[in-house]
Design a protein around this motif. Structure first.
Motif, PDB file in Angstrom:
ATOM      1  N   ASP A  38       0.839  -1.195   0.000  1.00 34.47           N
ATOM      2  CA  ASP A  38       0.000   0.000   0.000  1.00 34.47           C
ATOM      3  C   ASP A  38       0.879   1.252   0.000  1.00 34.47           C
ATOM      4  N   ALA A  39       1.895   1.240   0.850  1.00 35.38           N
ATOM      5  CA  ALA A  39       2.804   2.389   0.954  1.00 35.38           C
ATOM      6  C   ALA A  39       3.577   2.595  -0.349  1.00 35.38           C
ATOM      7  N   ILE A  40       4.017   1.512  -0.960  1.00 33.77           N
ATOM      8  CA  ILE A  40       4.750   1.619  -2.232  1.00 33.77           C
ATOM      9  C   ILE A  40       3.854   2.214  -3.309  1.00 33.77           C
ATOM     10  N   GLY A  41       2.615   1.760  -3.401  1.00 33.82           N
ATOM     11  CA  GLY A  41       1.686   2.307  -4.390  1.00 33.82           C
ATOM     12  C   GLY A  41       1.453   3.795  -4.185  1.00 33.82           C
ATOM     13  N   ALA A  42       1.245   4.202  -2.933  1.00 37.10           N
ATOM     14  CA  ALA A  42       1.025   5.622  -2.632  1.00 37.10           C
ATOM     15  C   ALA A  42       2.289   6.439  -2.921  1.00 37.10           C
ATOM     16  N   ALA A  43       3.450   5.894  -2.555  1.00 41.31           N
ATOM     17  CA  ALA A  43       4.711   6.607  -2.805  1.00 41.31           C
ATOM     18  C   ALA A  43       4.969   6.775  -4.298  1.00 41.31           C
ATOM     19  N   LEU A  44       4.667   5.739  -5.081  1.00 41.67           N
ATOM     20  CA  LEU A  44       4.848   5.858  -6.536  1.00 41.67           C
ATOM     21  C   LEU A  44       3.948   6.941  -7.115  1.00 41.67           C
ATOM     22  N   ALA A  45       2.733   7.047  -6.606  1.00 37.44           N
ATOM     23  CA  ALA A  45       1.822   8.097  -7.074  1.00 37.44           C
ATOM     24  C   ALA A  45       2.410   9.477  -6.792  1.00 37.44           C
ATOM     25  N   MET A  46       2.989   9.639  -5.612  1.00 35.40           N
ATOM     26  CA  MET A  46       3.564  10.940  -5.262  1.00 35.40           C
ATOM     27  C   MET A  46       4.881  11.188  -5.999  1.00 35.40           C
ATOM     28  N   LEU A  47       5.643  10.130  -6.249  1.00 38.33           N
ATOM     29  CA  LEU A  47       6.895  10.291  -7.003  1.00 38.33           C
ATOM     30  C   LEU A  47       6.639  10.744  -8.437  1.00 38.33           C
ATOM     31  N   LEU A  48       5.529  10.322  -9.004  1.00 37.79           N
ATOM     32  CA  LEU A  48       5.202  10.746 -10.362  1.00 37.79           C
ATOM     33  C   LEU A  48       5.090  12.263 -10.469  1.00 37.79           C
ATOM     34  N   LEU A  49       4.747  12.903  -9.371  1.00 32.76           N
ATOM     35  CA  LEU A  49       4.601  14.358  -9.392  1.00 32.76           C
ATOM     36  C   LEU A  49       5.933  15.086  -9.551  1.00 32.76           C
ATOM     37  N   TYR A  50       7.036  14.371  -9.479  1.00 35.24           N
ATOM     38  CA  TYR A  50       8.341  14.986  -9.738  1.00 35.24           C
ATOM     39  C   TYR A  50       8.630  15.082 -11.235  1.00 35.24           C
ATOM     40  N   ILE A  51       7.842  14.406 -12.037  1.00 29.69           N
ATOM     41  CA  ILE A  51       7.995  14.488 -13.486  1.00 29.69           C
ATOM     42  C   ILE A  51       7.277  15.761 -13.939  1.00 29.69           C
ATOM     43  N   PRO A  52       7.995  16.669 -14.598  1.00 25.96           N
ATOM     44  CA  PRO A  52       7.402  17.982 -14.918  1.00 25.96           C
ATOM     45  C   PRO A  52       6.068  17.939 -15.656  1.00 25.96           C
ATOM     46  N   PHE A  53       5.927  17.113 -16.699  1.00 23.44           N
ATOM     47  CA  PHE A  53       4.655  17.133 -17.430  1.00 23.44           C
ATOM     48  C   PHE A  53       3.510  16.578 -16.587  1.00 23.44           C
ATOM     49  N   VAL A  54       3.792  15.643 -15.665  1.00 23.87           N
ATOM     50  CA  VAL A  54       2.748  15.116 -14.776  1.00 23.87           C
ATOM     51  C   VAL A  54       2.320  16.210 -13.807  1.00 23.87           C
ATOM     52  N   ARG A  55       3.293  16.938 -13.285  1.00 23.09           N
ATOM     53  CA  ARG A  55       3.001  18.038 -12.363  1.00 23.09           C
ATOM     54  C   ARG A  55       2.155  19.099 -13.057  1.00 23.09           C
ATOM     55  N   ARG A  56       2.494  19.453 -14.291  1.00 29.13           N
ATOM     56  CA  ARG A  56       1.714  20.451 -15.046  1.00 29.13           C
ATOM     57  C   ARG A  56       0.294  19.936 -15.312  1.00 29.13           C
ATOM     58  N   TRP A  57       0.205  18.672 -15.699  1.00 33.06           N
ATOM     59  CA  TRP A  57      -1.101  18.062 -15.973  1.00 33.06           C
ATOM     60  C   TRP A  57      -1.975  18.102 -14.722  1.00 33.06           C
ATOM     61  N   TYR A  58      -1.402  17.702 -13.587  1.00 33.42           N
ATOM     62  CA  TYR A  58      -2.169  17.724 -12.341  1.00 33.42           C
ATOM     63  C   TYR A  58      -2.548  19.153 -11.973  1.00 33.42           C
ATOM     64  N   GLY A  59      -1.621  20.090 -12.173  1.00 31.42           N
ATOM     65  CA  GLY A  59      -1.918  21.484 -11.877  1.00 31.42           C
ATOM     66  C   GLY A  59      -3.084  22.008 -12.698  1.00 31.42           C
ATOM     67  N   ARG A  60      -3.130  21.649 -13.982  1.00 33.15           N
ATOM     68  CA  ARG A  60      -4.246  22.073 -14.827  1.00 33.15           C
ATOM     69  C   ARG A  60      -5.556  21.440 -14.370  1.00 33.15           C
ATOM     70  N   LEU A  61      -5.519  20.162 -14.030  1.00 32.15           N
ATOM     71  CA  LEU A  61      -6.736  19.480 -13.582  1.00 32.15           C
ATOM     72  C   LEU A  61      -7.266  20.045 -12.265  1.00 32.15           C
ATOM     73  N   SER A  62      -6.375  20.323 -11.359  1.00 32.20           N
ATOM     74  CA  SER A  62      -6.801  20.763 -10.039  1.00 32.20           C
ATOM     75  C   SER A  62      -7.058  22.264  -9.976  1.00 32.20           C
ATOM     76  N   GLY A  63      -6.638  22.985 -11.015  1.00 33.16           N
ATOM     77  CA  GLY A  63      -6.842  24.428 -11.016  1.00 33.16           C
ATOM     78  C   GLY A  63      -5.786  25.183 -10.233  1.00 33.16           C
ATOM     79  N   ALA A  64      -4.750  24.502  -9.800  1.00 35.70           N
ATOM     80  CA  ALA A  64      -3.669  25.138  -9.047  1.00 35.70           C
ATOM     81  C   ALA A  64      -2.450  25.282  -9.960  1.00 35.70           C
ATOM     82  N   LYS A  65      -1.516  26.091  -9.538  1.00 33.24           N
ATOM     83  CA  LYS A  65      -0.303  26.283 -10.318  1.00 33.24           C
ATOM     84  C   LYS A  65       0.861  25.658  -9.550  1.00 33.24           C
ATOM     85  N   TYR A  66       1.300  24.508 -10.054  1.00 34.75           N
ATOM     86  CA  TYR A  66       2.377  23.784  -9.390  1.00 34.75           C
ATOM     87  C   TYR A  66       3.654  23.798 -10.230  1.00 34.75           C
ATOM     88  N   TYR A  67       3.676  24.524 -11.292  1.00 33.48           N
ATOM     89  CA  TYR A  67       4.848  24.525 -12.151  1.00 33.48           C
ATOM     90  C   TYR A  67       5.341  25.939 -12.370  1.00 33.48           C
TER      91      TYR A  67
END
Length: 137
Positions: free
Chosen positions: A108-137
């Motif tokens: 469970d912890a590995i799955g959650a950690a992998l989800a959060m690690l993906l946010l270090y990839i710039p295009f994933v961070r931008r994609w999430y920022g656009r979806l959530s309406g926040a500016k993370y990039y």
């Protein structure tokens, strides 16, 4: 009401996890046979834990909607997932044919950690920022 709507995906996904955890050992065996039709190399439900808590982490992050995606926020999301995993394993101790397992909490912890690690990839961070309406990039 807005807060409830943000948390609704997390609550629904936790309900799915709870439902799957409440299945007896025989029920789970039947599901594994079905999953093996699509993923033949799957020997057990360890991958299910990875996937379930990967998704749960994203739903928690969506619900929380932090102003910054700091390391502390990511660690808090992982901790929330692990805590839910602990309650899930405790719940399984009451289900016939199921037993709590520390390896499941690890997965469970590995799955959650992998989800959060993906946010270090710039295009994933931008994609999430656009979806959530926040500016993370």
């Amino acid at each position: 009401m807005h807060v409830f709507i943000r948390w609704l995906p997390s609550l629904l996904w936790m309900a799915v996890i709870f439902y799957l955890s409440s299945r007896t050992g025989e029920d789970v065996g039947g599901w594994l046979d079905l999953v093996r039709r699509f993923v033949p190399m799957m020997e057990g439900f360890d991958w299910g834990h990875f996937a379930a808590y990967f998704i749960l982490a994203w739903t928690y992050l969506w619900a929380w909607r932090p102003k910054r995606l700091s390391l502390g926020v990511k660690l808090a999301v992982i901790l929330l997932c692990v805590l839910y995993g602990v309650t899930d394993e405790y719940h399984q101790s009451f289900v016939p044919g199921r037993t709590p397992d520390l390896k499941d909490i690890r997965n469970d912890a590995i799955g959650a950690a992998l989800a959060m690690l993906l946010l270090y990839i710039p295009f994933v961070r931008r994609w999430y920022g656009r979806l959530s309406g926040a500016k993370y990039y």
